[in-house]
Design an enzyme around this catalytic site. Structure first.
Site, PDB file in Angstrom:
ATOM      1  CB  THR A  48     -39.481  -7.529 -21.205  1.00  0.00           C
ATOM      2  OG1 THR A  48     -40.817  -7.328 -21.690  1.00  0.00           O
ATOM      3  CG2 THR A  48     -38.505  -6.707 -22.016  1.00  0.00           C
ATOM      4  CE  LYS A  49     -45.321  -9.212 -21.924  1.00  0.00           C
ATOM      5  NZ  LYS A  49     -45.097  -7.774 -21.850  1.00  0.00           N
TER       6      LYS A  49
END
Ligand SMILES: Cc1ncc(COP(=O)(O)O)c(C=O)c1O
Length: 382
Positions: free
Chosen positions: A181-182
């Site tokens: 999710t970065k």
């Protein structure tokens, strides 16, 4: 409408990069990894970068490379993801928790100063949600004559700047996460940057069991070379099969940041007149806008999560304060109100969808539910 918490921006077209790696003899840390490391050195204006298979393993390798272990203390925020403290435990040192600033949720030099003892060997400031701590000011309060390393937790802050400077400028090392999710991702991964050539040499070994030469170097010029082992290491190197997904994202990350910034500002302007609170953004900085946390209050938080779930809106809690989790509260005999700001925030926060691909109508729907349902659940004293 169904709005996920997160939707990544990679497409099946990226598989061409994996196919290129499959044509080479090295599937793991080989030439592509080295190219990405050079790209990271350029982006962050540092002399050394090392790709790792997660922030967590990279931080363990960094602490090992700094010879931090049993009997040592490392200062960490109570308000962060558990990994920040867990890595200290994993090398046998003691995490010493501190509270955070109530407006920004960042740790400050003043809070750190009170926690320094003669056993302190490192500080891990976390650039929470994408806004950077003042690392230069933190460095200035380290007592002269005491060696205390600063390791920046940059899991949220790839694009961030403080006073025009990116991470890695004033610290001993800065560590990034490329988790799914970065803002820059290859599924799982990370990177360590440093300007210290000696630390880099130790990290090069500590990410590969402590071996004195990596696979590519052991077979240089067709000639096998023996390796030695002087220090304990772990296994934290990033395969080229994943590293190959990074170059495109790194070169386009600042374009995506513009979109993240617009989305975040729209949330801020839409929620400002409601009872929903969010952290203060300092002026003159670049915020990575990794997450958009809101505070709805401890008695509303779980009802809010339920309402968001029923409205098909993805939401997560980032984070409950670490000192309230069983492992840490019982091991170090910590009380809930030991870190009041972290506890207040941790008991009442949740994060809402923020990703470059969110559609206008999706964000409008999230805002409508927040303002018309969640905001109205919040009592006056939360
Ligand atoms: C603040 C912070 N530090 C560390 C980590 C750990 O990163 P990784 O999953 O790459 O080990 C995360 C992951 O979400 C994080 O949010």
């Amino acid at each position: 409408m169904n709005v996920p918490f997160y939707r990544h921006s990679l497409t099946p077209d990226n598989s061409k990069y994996v196919a290129e790696v499959l044509k080479t003899p090295f599937l793991t840390s080989g030439p592509i990894g080295k190219e990405v490391e050079a790209q990271l050195c350029g982006y962050f204006n540092v002399s050394h970068a090392k790709l790792v298979n997660s922030w967590t393993n990279g931080a363990v390798a960094t602490l090992l490379a700094m010879d931090i272990g049993p009997g040592d203390e490392v200062i960490v925020p109570a308000m962060t993801f558990i990994a920040t403290a867990n890595v200290v435990e994993l090398v046998g040192a003691k995490p010493v928790f501190i509270d955070c600033d109530p407006d920004t949720l960042l740790i400050t030099p003043e809070l750190i100063k009170d926690a320094i003892t003669e056993k302190t060997k490192a500080i891990i400031p976390v650039h929470m949600y994408g806004q950077m701590c003042d690392i230069k000011a933190i460095k200035e309060i380290i007592p002269s004559g005491q060696k205390i390393a600063i390791i920046e937790d940059c899991a949220h802050s790839f694009e961030a700047k403080f006073n025009g400077k990116r991470p890695g400028k004033y610290s001993d090392a800065a560590i990034f996460s490329f988790y799914a999710t970065k803002n820059v991702t290859c599924g799982e991964g990370g990177a360590i940057i440093t300007n210290d050539p000696n630390l880099y040499d130790r990290i090069t070994q500590s990410i590969l069991h402590g071996m004195s030469a990596g696979a590519a170097d052991r077979f240089k010029a067709g000639q096998y070379k023996h390796w030695g082992m002087d220090h304990l290491g772990t296994k934290a190197n990033l395969p080229d099969l994943l590293a190959c997904l990074l170059p495109d994202q790194i070169s386009s990350v600042d374009l995506r940041l513009k979109i993240r910034e617009e989305i975040a500002q729209k949330y801020e302007s839409s929620l400002r007149s409601s009872k929903i609170k969010f952290p203060k953004v300092l002026s003159g900085i670049v915020h990575s806008r990794h997450l958009f946390p809101i505070h709805v209050g401890h008695s509303t938080r779980d009802k809010a999560l339920q309402t968001l779930g029923e409205s098909n809106i993805g939401a997560t809690v980032n984070y409950r304060s670490i000192h309230t989790l069983n492992f840490y509260s019982s091991k170090y005999n910590l009380a809930k109100n030991d870190f009041p700001v972290s506890q207040y925030w941790g008991d009442g926060t949740l994060c809402i969808p923020l990703f470059p691909g969110i559609k206008t109508e999706e964000q409008d729907y999230v805002i409508e539910v927040l303002v018309n349902k969640i905001g109205k659940m919040i009592g006056d004293n939360q």
